[in-house]
Design a protein around this motif. Structure first.
Motif, PDB file in Angstrom:
ATOM      1  N   TRP A 221       1.324  -1.410  -0.174  1.00 28.83           N
ATOM      2  CA  TRP A 221      -0.153   0.285  -0.298  1.00 28.83           C
ATOM      3  C   TRP A 221       0.964   1.182   0.073  1.00 28.83           C
ATOM      4  N   VAL A 222       1.858   1.647   0.455  1.00 28.03           N
ATOM      5  CA  VAL A 222       3.072   2.414   1.048  1.00 28.03           C
ATOM      6  C   VAL A 222       4.192   1.941   0.542  1.00 28.03           C
ATOM      7  N   LYS A 223       5.415   2.939   0.282  1.00 29.30           N
ATOM      8  CA  LYS A 223       6.400   2.423  -0.330  1.00 29.30           C
ATOM      9  C   LYS A 223       7.051   1.910   0.644  1.00 29.30           C
ATOM     10  N   PRO A 224       7.675   0.522   0.220  1.00 28.90           N
ATOM     11  CA  PRO A 224       8.044  -0.117   0.954  1.00 28.90           C
ATOM     12  C   PRO A 224      10.347   0.330   1.170  1.00 28.90           C
ATOM     13  N   LYS A 225       9.926   0.941   3.008  1.00 28.44           N
ATOM     14  CA  LYS A 225      10.622   0.688   3.012  1.00 28.44           C
ATOM     15  C   LYS A 225      10.899   0.809   4.623  1.00 28.44           C
ATOM     16  N   PRO A 226      11.952   0.351   5.837  1.00 27.86           N
ATOM     17  CA  PRO A 226      11.894  -0.052   6.852  1.00 27.86           C
ATOM     18  C   PRO A 226      10.852   0.997   7.609  1.00 27.86           C
ATOM     19  N   ALA A 227      11.201   2.027   7.869  1.00 29.52           N
ATOM     20  CA  ALA A 227       9.713   2.455   8.733  1.00 29.52           C
ATOM     21  C   ALA A 227       8.534   2.359   8.211  1.00 29.52           C
ATOM     22  N   ASN A 228       8.136   2.200   7.196  1.00 29.26           N
ATOM     23  CA  ASN A 228       6.656   1.929   6.734  1.00 29.26           C
ATOM     24  C   ASN A 228       6.268   0.613   7.094  1.00 29.26           C
ATOM     25  N   LEU A 229       7.345  -0.340   7.263  1.00 31.64           N
ATOM     26  CA  LEU A 229       7.499  -1.877   7.226  1.00 31.64           C
ATOM     27  C   LEU A 229       6.976  -2.519   8.946  1.00 31.64           C
ATOM     28  N   VAL A 230       7.753  -1.078   9.564  1.00 29.11           N
ATOM     29  CA  VAL A 230       7.989  -1.574  11.153  1.00 29.11           C
ATOM     30  C   VAL A 230       6.091  -0.947  11.930  1.00 29.11           C
ATOM     31  N   LEU A 231       5.766   0.026  10.446  1.00 30.10           N
ATOM     32  CA  LEU A 231       4.917   0.832  11.419  1.00 30.10           C
ATOM     33  C   LEU A 231       3.598  -0.234  10.742  1.00 30.10           C
ATOM     34  N   LEU A 232       3.737  -1.381   9.863  1.00 29.62           N
ATOM     35  CA  LEU A 232       2.624  -2.495   9.658  1.00 29.62           C
ATOM     36  C   LEU A 232       2.805  -3.086  10.203  1.00 29.62           C
ATOM     37  N   SER A 233       4.411  -3.421  11.267  1.00 33.89           N
ATOM     38  CA  SER A 233       4.899  -4.930  11.246  1.00 33.89           C
ATOM     39  C   SER A 233       3.986  -4.527  12.721  1.00 33.89           C
ATOM     40  N   MET A 234       3.965  -3.136  13.531  1.00 34.20           N
ATOM     41  CA  MET A 234       3.240  -2.614  14.982  1.00 34.20           C
ATOM     42  C   MET A 234       1.982  -3.155  14.768  1.00 34.20           C
ATOM     43  N   PHE A 235       1.261  -2.783  13.717  1.00 34.73           N
ATOM     44  CA  PHE A 235       0.112  -3.293  13.367  1.00 34.73           C
ATOM     45  C   PHE A 235      -0.864  -4.432  13.703  1.00 34.73           C
ATOM     46  N   ILE A 236       0.091  -5.332  12.964  1.00 32.73           N
ATOM     47  CA  ILE A 236      -0.246  -6.565  12.983  1.00 32.73           C
ATOM     48  C   ILE A 236      -0.189  -7.071  14.296  1.00 32.73           C
ATOM     49  N   GLU A 274      14.823  -7.662   4.937  1.00 31.67           N
ATOM     50  CA  GLU A 274      15.970  -8.246   6.191  1.00 31.67           C
ATOM     51  C   GLU A 274      16.215  -6.538   7.434  1.00 31.67           C
ATOM     52  N   GLU A 275      16.305  -5.452   6.410  1.00 26.17           N
ATOM     53  CA  GLU A 275      16.827  -4.286   7.350  1.00 26.17           C
ATOM     54  C   GLU A 275      15.375  -3.974   8.140  1.00 26.17           C
ATOM     55  N   THR A 276      14.451  -4.278   7.973  1.00 30.43           N
ATOM     56  CA  THR A 276      13.531  -4.506   9.281  1.00 30.43           C
ATOM     57  C   THR A 276      13.219  -4.692   9.781  1.00 30.43           C
ATOM     58  N   ILE A 277      13.901  -6.539   9.572  1.00 29.57           N
ATOM     59  CA  ILE A 277      13.423  -7.588  10.636  1.00 29.57           C
ATOM     60  C   ILE A 277      15.107  -6.859  11.811  1.00 29.57           C
ATOM     61  N   HIS A 278      15.726  -6.420  11.050  1.00 27.18           N
ATOM     62  CA  HIS A 278      16.948  -6.109  11.866  1.00 27.18           C
ATOM     63  C   HIS A 278      16.554  -4.708  12.843  1.00 27.18           C
ATOM     64  N   VAL A 279      15.830  -4.176  12.571  1.00 30.24           N
ATOM     65  CA  VAL A 279      15.365  -2.661  13.091  1.00 30.24           C
ATOM     66  C   VAL A 279      14.589  -3.779  14.556  1.00 30.24           C
ATOM     67  N   LEU A 280      13.501  -4.094  14.419  1.00 24.43           N
ATOM     68  CA  LEU A 280      12.984  -5.297  14.969  1.00 24.43           C
ATOM     69  C   LEU A 280      13.209  -5.225  16.012  1.00 24.43           C
ATOM     70  N   ARG A 281      14.670  -6.644  15.878  1.00 25.00           N
ATOM     71  CA  ARG A 281      15.030  -7.042  16.143  1.00 25.00           C
ATOM     72  C   ARG A 281      15.910  -6.096  17.840  1.00 25.00           C
ATOM     73  N   ALA A 282      16.529  -4.920  17.268  1.00 23.40           N
ATOM     74  CA  ALA A 282      17.432  -3.753  17.752  1.00 23.40           C
ATOM     75  C   ALA A 282      15.935  -3.418  19.188  1.00 23.40           C
ATOM     76  N   ILE A 283      15.088  -2.958  18.210  1.00 19.90           N
ATOM     77  CA  ILE A 283      13.627  -2.824  19.350  1.00 19.90           C
ATOM     78  C   ILE A 283      13.745  -3.694  20.533  1.00 19.90           C
ATOM     79  N   SER A 284      13.534  -4.977  19.777  1.00 16.83           N
ATOM     80  CA  SER A 284      13.192  -5.698  21.042  1.00 16.83           C
ATOM     81  C   SER A 284      14.252  -5.831  21.977  1.00 16.83           C
ATOM     82  N   TYR A 285      15.310  -6.178  21.562  1.00 15.51           N
ATOM     83  CA  TYR A 285      16.311  -7.181  22.745  1.00 15.51           C
ATOM     84  C   TYR A 285      17.142  -5.604  23.458  1.00 15.51           C
ATOM     85  N   GLY A 286      17.372  -4.289  22.591  1.00 14.72           N
ATOM     86  CA  GLY A 286      17.640  -3.155  23.035  1.00 14.72           C
ATOM     87  C   GLY A 286      16.937  -2.069  24.682  1.00 14.72           C
TER      88      GLY A 286
END
Length: 427
Positions: A221-236, A274-286
């Motif tokens: 729906w929106v341009k696939p970049k980490p910030a947008n994919l993290v937002l979608l992940s948070m929704f799900i 993959e970059e989005t997954i790295h961001v989510l891992r940093a948030i989760s563990y950090g």
């Protein structure tokens, strides 16, 4: 929460994060996962009255507990992203066997201990149920640290852990009905069970629909970049976490399922995913993971171990030995090796708060005495401390051999080869 309370919470978190960072650095030198530093810091803080009172009472405690619950969501969402659903399906029969075996024996041993000590059948039955569940949220971050999620060990621990969350739902339902009957409150057992079954069916249908037809189109729906994919992940994540909690399935199921159904959408965009997954891992563990393990540490209370050591140790052993025996029965079935059985059995012994919550409900309703209540809390606390350390030691010893892919069955030749290597002392 007032401005003063918010400032107080932030300063305490800063102190705890700093101590966790320093403790994690020391543990890293011993090849122990850094995340356990927060567990030990929380345990230490539990016995310092000032900070402990602030984090366990009032608005500050409410804020801290909310962050800890988010920690469970984020950690297990990330683990869900790592799960290969197709491989899990191949192992489904074996995981069901593991769930049945690793819950049946702790239940029987728990019931036996209670009956031998002179407790009634109903108390023995409920306490037996508290020996069964696994707190996979405690052990899966360590699995991830050692890259064991996509192995037989990881698949069995995560799969069996998620399945026995159903037992937790059943346990809480049984306790609620017992308390209601004992206190004279009228309630419909059939309605309670019906609500859980209906909620489960709706959750399964919603998951299937989102996984099959919704998640991939939404991700475009929106341009696939980490910030947008993290937002979608948070929704799900928040949608499934909230829905599963509302359906009385618990946060764990919702978080892991959210990660599993989100992974295909991230796979579509390759590098961005993959970059989005790295961001989510940093948030989760950090951040959230640290708060979660601090919260676990604060929940550890070993006083009951000294007040009623025999009962606490017996309750601990009923679960610990029972789960090991259940998992070891899968070795002659040629589903896992002996070293995998030790590691999986110990991993499935991770405990958290379900049995403490149940014990508190029963104690407040005057259905169990103070001795049994303190022993249950102590047994859970011992598991919380001992299991992550033992699990880490076993993985350090047998790490290479535990990284076998999650195939359907261990071949007879594979087991013979393992035994030959063990005899020769080879990796």
């Amino acid at each position: 929460m007032t401005e003063a309370q918010l400032g107080e919470l932030l300063l305490i978190l800063a102190l705890l994060f700093g101590l966790s960072y320093l403790t994690g650095g020391l543990l890293l030198k011993l090849r122990i996962p850094v995340i356990l530093g927060a567990l030990f810091v929380g345990m230490g803080i539990h016995y310092t009255t000032v900070v402990d009172k602030i984090l366990t009472n009032g608005a500050t405690a409410t804020g801290f507990n909310f962050l800890a619950q988010l920690g469970i969501l984020f950690l297990l969402f990330y683990i869900g992203l790592q799960i290969d659903f197709s491989e899990m399906k191949k192992l489904s029969k074996d995981i069901i066997w593991a769930t049945v075996l690793n819950t049946a024996f702790p239940f029987l041993f728990g019931v036996l201990v209670m009956l031998l000590l002179g407790y009634s059948w109903i108390v023995a039955f409920v306490i037996g149920l508290t020996r069964m569940p696994t707190a996979e949220a405690v052990i899966v971050p360590i699995l991830d640290e050692f890259n064991l999620i996509r192995t037989r060990v990881g698949s069995f621990i995560v799969g069996a852990g998620v399945l026995d969350d159903v037992i937790e739902v059943f346990l809480v339902a049984v306790v609620s009905i017992w308390i209601a009957q004992a206190t004279g409150i009228h309630m419909s057992t059939e309605r309670e069970i019906g609500d859980v079954v209906l909620g489960t069916l709706i959750f399964i249908i919603a998951t299937f629909i989102v996984y099959k037809w919704i998640i991939k189109p939404i991700s475009k729906w929106v341009k696939p970049k980490p910030a947008n994919l993290v937002l979608l992940s948070m929704f799900i994540l928040l949608a499934f976490g909230g829905f599963s909690q509302y359906a009385q399935l618990g946060l764990v199921v919702g978080a892991i399922v959210a990660g599993i159904i989100m992974r295909p959408a991230l796979n579509l965009v390759k590098e961005m995913g993959e970059e989005t997954i790295h961001v989510l891992r940093a948030i989760s563990y950090g951040f959230f993971g640290v708060v979660f393990f601090l919260w676990i540490g604060l929940s550890v209370d070993l006083t009951g171990l000294f007040e009623h050591p025999e009962l606490a140790i017996l309750l601990f052993l009923a679960a610990f030995v029972g789960k090991l025996i259940g998992i070891f029965l899968m070795v002659p079935m040629k589903k896992i090796t002996v070293k995998e059985a030790w590691t999986i059995g110990i991993g499935l012994n991770a405990r958290l708060t379900t049995e403490i919550i149940v014990a508190k409900l029963l104690y407040d309703a005057h259905l169990i005495d103070l001795e049994l209540f303190t022993a249950l809390v102590a047994a859970s606390s011992v598991s919380t401390v001992v299991v992550p350390i033992l699990f880490t030691l076993f993985v350090r010893m047998w790490g290479k051999e535990l990284k076998a892919p999650p195939v359907l069955e261990v071949s007879e030749q594979h087991i013979k080869t393992k035994k030959l290597h063990d005899f020769k002392g080879e990796d």
